[in-house]
Every structure is written in C-alpha cells, then in structure tokens.
Design a protein around this motif. Structure first.
Motif, PDB file in Angstrom:
ATOM      1  N   PRO A   4       1.112 -97.996  58.217  1.00  0.00           N
ATOM      2  CA  PRO A   4       1.882 -96.824  58.449  1.00  0.00           C
ATOM      3  C   PRO A   4       1.625 -96.297  59.735  1.00  0.00           C
ATOM      4  O   PRO A   4       0.436 -96.245  60.392  1.00  0.00           O
ATOM      5  CB  PRO A   4       1.446 -95.629  57.367  1.00  0.00           C
ATOM      6  CG  PRO A   4       1.122 -96.855  56.489  1.00  0.00           C
ATOM      7  CD  PRO A   4       0.229 -97.958  57.063  1.00  0.00           C
ATOM      8  N   ARG A 159       1.259 -96.377  46.724  1.00  0.00           N
ATOM      9  CA  ARG A 159       2.694 -96.549  46.540  1.00  0.00           C
ATOM     10  C   ARG A 159       3.289 -96.706  45.153  1.00  0.00           C
ATOM     11  O   ARG A 159       4.523 -96.119  44.631  1.00  0.00           O
ATOM     12  CB  ARG A 159       3.224 -97.883  47.382  1.00  0.00           C
ATOM     13  CG  ARG A 159       2.959 -97.251  48.879  1.00  0.00           C
ATOM     14  CD  ARG A 159       3.630 -98.749  49.366  1.00  0.00           C
ATOM     15  NE  ARG A 159       3.389 -98.909  51.066  1.00  0.00           N
ATOM     16  CZ  ARG A 159       3.872 -98.225  51.807  1.00  0.00           C
ATOM     17  NH1 ARG A 159       4.909 -97.574  51.616  1.00  0.00           N
ATOM     18  NH2 ARG A 159       3.514 -98.517  53.307  1.00  0.00           N
ATOM     19  N   TYR A 177      -4.366 -92.058  54.007  1.00  0.00           N
ATOM     20  CA  TYR A 177      -2.882 -92.560  53.835  1.00  0.00           C
ATOM     21  C   TYR A 177      -1.805 -91.595  52.775  1.00  0.00           C
ATOM     22  O   TYR A 177      -2.571 -91.438  51.605  1.00  0.00           O
ATOM     23  CB  TYR A 177      -2.627 -94.057  53.532  1.00  0.00           C
ATOM     24  CG  TYR A 177      -3.747 -94.949  54.335  1.00  0.00           C
ATOM     25  CD1 TYR A 177      -2.814 -95.442  55.287  1.00  0.00           C
ATOM     26  CD2 TYR A 177      -4.743 -95.075  54.330  1.00  0.00           C
ATOM     27  CE1 TYR A 177      -3.494 -96.219  56.309  1.00  0.00           C
ATOM     28  CE2 TYR A 177      -5.617 -95.977  55.095  1.00  0.00           C
ATOM     29  CZ  TYR A 177      -4.740 -96.489  56.289  1.00  0.00           C
ATOM     30  OH  TYR A 177      -5.480 -97.176  57.085  1.00  0.00           O
ATOM     31  N   THR A 179       1.760 -91.183  51.002  1.00  0.00           N
ATOM     32  CA  THR A 179       3.197 -92.047  50.710  1.00  0.00           C
ATOM     33  C   THR A 179       3.924 -91.403  49.425  1.00  0.00           C
ATOM     34  O   THR A 179       3.203 -90.852  48.362  1.00  0.00           O
ATOM     35  CB  THR A 179       2.796 -93.475  50.226  1.00  0.00           C
ATOM     36  OG1 THR A 179       3.769 -94.201  50.133  1.00  0.00           O
ATOM     37  CG2 THR A 179       1.793 -93.671  49.034  1.00  0.00           C
ATOM     38  N   ALA A 184       5.565 -93.789  54.423  1.00  0.00           N
ATOM     39  CA  ALA A 184       4.076 -93.683  54.623  1.00  0.00           C
ATOM     40  C   ALA A 184       3.657 -93.011  55.862  1.00  0.00           C
ATOM     41  O   ALA A 184       4.143 -93.398  56.969  1.00  0.00           O
ATOM     42  CB  ALA A 184       3.186 -94.706  53.863  1.00  0.00           C
ATOM     43  N   LEU A 219       6.540 -85.335  51.763  1.00  0.00           N
ATOM     44  CA  LEU A 219       5.882 -86.480  52.430  1.00  0.00           C
ATOM     45  C   LEU A 219       4.937 -85.665  53.767  1.00  0.00           C
ATOM     46  O   LEU A 219       3.983 -85.910  53.783  1.00  0.00           O
ATOM     47  CB  LEU A 219       6.617 -87.576  52.783  1.00  0.00           C
ATOM     48  CG  LEU A 219       5.706 -88.636  53.436  1.00  0.00           C
ATOM     49  CD1 LEU A 219       4.823 -89.207  52.668  1.00  0.00           C
ATOM     50  CD2 LEU A 219       6.752 -89.909  53.728  1.00  0.00           C
TER      51      LEU A 219
END
Length: 263
Positions: A4, A159, A177, A179, A184, A219
C-alpha cells in the motif's frame, strides 16, 4: 500483493484540523493498566476522554459520546456485560465504536468475547499482527500483548476481516497498515522505544475512536490516527533518552503536533 502507498501527509493534516475543532468526547472502556495514559493522550491530541464502566451508566453514556472504545486488556465477566450494554446502546444511537482485541488468540475467554462482539459491527478494529490474525481465524503467534508476527504479513487477514465486518482494520507494528477491505494505507514512523512503555497501542486505539467520530473518509481518519502517534513517537524518541523521558516527551509532541509537520 502490492505494497500500500503511504498515507499522504495533507490528508492526516486535514483530519487533525477537524479533530481539534470538534474536541470529540471518547467513551473509553479500556484496561486498568492504561487508563490514565490513554486519557492524557486524548487530551494532548485535542479530544476529551471519559472512563465509564458501570453497566447501567455505560449504556446511558455511550450514546452521548462521539465514539466508544472497547479494549479487552483486563477483561472480566462483569466488565464484558458492561461492554455489551455500551455496544448495544452505541449501535442504537449510531455511535461508532472501536475494538482493541488485546491478547486475542492466547486466552479462550477473551477470544470468545472478541469474536462475539465482532458480529456487532465495530467501526474499526486496531490490533497488532498476531491479534488481527487470530481474530480473523488465522494461525498466529503472540505472547500476550506482544506480537511475534509481522504487520505486513497480517494485511491479507486484515483485508478479510474488514470485508467480513465492515470495519476499518488497522494492523500496527514497525509499519502500520490500515484497510477497509478495498483500499489500504501504510503509515511509517515511530520506533522501538514505543514498545518499551505501557499503553501506546491502547492509546492509539482511543485516538482511532476519536477520529472515527469525525466526518469524512473513515479509512483516512483511522490512518491519520496512526500517523499522529507515529510522528509524535518519533519526535519523542529523538528528544528523550529512554522510557522514562519518552512519556512526557510523547505527550508534549502530541500537544504540539501541527498540520505543517504532518504535511
């Protein structure tokens, strides 16, 4: 799987501006070890904390808050009932809530509880790699709150968890990270000293909750919360000499965090 992209600084800066304009009230049902530190982190970043854990009060208070944090670090049977009452009240009032599944996978009571409330549609889940893997039903390592798995290795599970629950999932580690199952972001910064004091991850979950109360893209909001903590952590490490000096330097860095530094 492609790596990402890093969250653009201007997006995090925009979230910080809205956060400080709105001063969201965060209902923190968090663990006993980190309550004071979590409250201080929220105050430093520009939010307002409240620790309400009595079941009857929790159900009454959750709808009045901008967001709810459920952290199962020191879970008890009585506290689980209070958390359930708060979650149901939050859902009825469309108050977003965040799950921090501390040490899930290692102990059966908390693992069963975390999976039970996962069906109640959290707006976000924030955990280390081992916790996210275990919550997604993937074999994982871990030692209590310590992860023995790499954050990037948990991104596919994150995910999957996001698509399954509708939550934004943040898996944190050396690089974070975030997502929603479709998109992401990666978030860099911080440093190992952040793992040498109690509560940075738990406090991050509270900041995630605060950012979820804001308008805009969830997000981006969750990734921005991670960026706030990473940037302040890196600045505190540079200013201090060890764990004892890190905490006051970290709170100062959060307090002085500004849009220019993020952008």
């Amino acid at each position: 799987m492609l790596q990402p992209d890093l969250l653009p600084g201007h997006r995090a800066a925009a979230v910080l501006t809205v956060l400080r304009q709105s001063t969201p009230l965060v209902h923190c049902m968090t663990n006993d070890v980190v309550q004071s530190f979590t409250a201080n982190v929220l105050l430093a970043i520009g939010a307002a904390p409240a620790m309400v854990i009595e079941p009857e009060e929790a159900a009454q208070f959750a709808p009045a808050a901008g967001a709810l944090l459920i952290n199962i670090g020191t879970l008890t049977a009585e506290r689980s009932r209070a958390m359930l009452a708060a979650i149901h009240a939050a859902n009825e009032s469309a108050t977003p809530w965040t799950l921090d599944p501390v040490a899930v996978g290692g102990l059966s009571f908390r693992t069963a509880f975390a999976r039970e409330i996962l069906s109640l549609r959290p707006a976000a889940v924030r955990g280390n790699a081992s916790e996210i893997l275990a919550l997604a039903g993937v074999s994982a390592g871990g030692r209590g709150v310590d992860s023995t798995d790499d954050a990037q290795s948990a991104l596919p599970a994150a995910r999957q968890l996001a698509l399954q629950t509708g939550a934004v999932v943040a898996v944190t580690g050396e690089q974070d990270y975030v997502t929603d199952g479709a998109g992401a972001w990666a978030v860099a910064g911080g440093g190992k000293l952040m793992t040498r004091v109690v509560g940075t991850g738990c406090a991050l979950s509270a900041v995630v909750a605060a950012c979820l109360s804001l308008p805009g893209n969830r997000l981006d909001n969750v990734a921005a919360a991670c960026q706030f903590m990473k940037l302040a952590g890196g600045q505190a490490i540079a200013a201090g000499s060890g764990p004892g000096s890190f905490i006051p330097a970290f709170l100062d860095a959060l307090y002085h965090l500004n849009e220019e530094a993020l952008a």
